[in-house]
Each structure stands twice: as C-alpha cells, then as structure tokens.
Write a protein that holds these residues in place. Sequence first.
Motif, mmCIF file in Angstrom:
data_model
loop_
_atom_site.group_PDB
_atom_site.id
_atom_site.type_symbol
_atom_site.label_atom_id
_atom_site.label_comp_id
_atom_site.label_asym_id
_atom_site.label_seq_id
_atom_site.Cartn_x
_atom_site.Cartn_y
_atom_site.Cartn_z
ATOM 1 N N ASP A 110 37.912 37.103 41.477
ATOM 2 C CA ASP A 110 39.165 37.789 41.778
ATOM 3 C C ASP A 110 40.276 37.130 40.971
ATOM 4 O O ASP A 110 39.997 36.336 40.059
ATOM 5 N N LYS A 111 41.534 37.436 41.276
ATOM 6 C CA LYS A 111 42.631 36.924 40.446
ATOM 7 C C LYS A 111 42.757 35.405 40.492
ATOM 8 O O LYS A 111 43.384 34.794 39.626
ATOM 9 N N ARG A 112 42.141 34.781 41.500
ATOM 10 C CA ARG A 112 42.170 33.316 41.582
ATOM 11 C C ARG A 112 40.957 32.670 40.904
ATOM 12 O O ARG A 112 40.846 31.447 40.879
#
Length: 224
Positions: A110-112
């Motif tokens: 994901d974005k992390r």
Amino acid sequence: MNHHVADSIGTIGILGGTGEQGLGLAYRLALAGEQVIIGSREADRAQQAAADLKRRDVIVDGLANHDLATAADTVVVAVPYAGHRETLLALRDRLAGKIVIDCVNPLGFDKRGPFGIMPQDGSAAEEAAAALPGSTVVGAFHHVSAKVLLAEGDLPRSDVLVVSDDAAARKLVTALVDRVPGLRGVESGALRLSRHIEHMTAVLISINKRYKSHSSFLVTDLDR
C-alpha cells in the motif's frame, strides 16, 4: 508426520518456473549440478524459459505444471501467492509422496510500502501442508532476491532459513541449499515458523528500497 522421506532430492521441478523467482532458482540449482525442470501452466512457456536458460550454459527441461508434478522427485513452489492454494490442490495427487519446497511470500503493498498477509493457515508453507496432506512440506528460499539469482557471476553470501515438521526433509533441503555456491542452509525449526520468515521478506523489500540494494540475511555465530 508419517510420510516416508526420500533419501535424496533427485530431479527438482519448479512450479511457476517462468516467473523471476522460479527462473532464478532454476538457474542457480542447475548451475550447481542439479537436474531441474521448469514448470508453467502452458508447456510452450516452460520450454521457452528452458531454452533461454540453455543460452546461459545450463541444461534444464520445461514441462506443463501437471506433467512436472509427476516427473520431478522434489518440487519447488514459486507461483504467485494469489494462485498458490488453487495450484497445489489441483496437483495434490501427483505431489503425494514428494518433498515440496515452498518459497512463496504472501505480501501486500500500500502507500506505506510492503506488508505481510496472514493466510488462513498461518503462512503459505502451512497452507501448502494443508493442501497436500500426502506430501512433506519444507519452507526455504524466501529471502534470496530474484534479480540476484538471475544476475551473472557469483552469488553474494546469503543464508537460507529452512523450516519443516519433518527433520529428515529439513536436513535434505539444507544440504541442497549448501550445494549452491554463495548460499548456506540454516535449519531453523518447525514449519509454523514460516509465518515469521515469509513476512520478513516485506522488511527486506523495505530495506532494499531505502538503500537501493538487494540485501539478504546472514546468521551470525553458527558453528557451520
């Protein structure tokens, strides 16, 4: 586990052998002198991948997955996690009585960044054991980068953590790892530990992104 474990690895078949990880393992195992068969859902793709490796001076064969599952003595599972369980269930009968080495890492992004996904059975290797009650499942080869495996030249020193509920199979696969120059097999315990080993790959990917590297693991202070 009451299965009889063979006393040698024999011919190694790689399910998902046309993907980068499977192809890299096929290359290094064949380079180490093992007999290797690459598998794919389509025989043509497997044969093309085998032909590509032959241009790198290693001899491998290519078969459709279902034929490979019959022909190989030991099978490495290197398929994408999304098709992992389905692939193994379809080959359950053909894989009975064999050592099955699972190197699949169930990961999400994901974005992390990367993170570990928890399969219903705890890990991909435990999922394989549940899907293949007649096989002896070993977890190994989770942390060696596909790009490193496929690169020209010697492998950098790396340790491969080997887990299984069957001590004889664990020992056989550890010895197989040791035959690949640059790699050292480390017997690491029961199959349930695969859930921690598989998820550590997410940490390595994060490290590699930060340092623009292809790092792996080395275990210190071992007397081997």
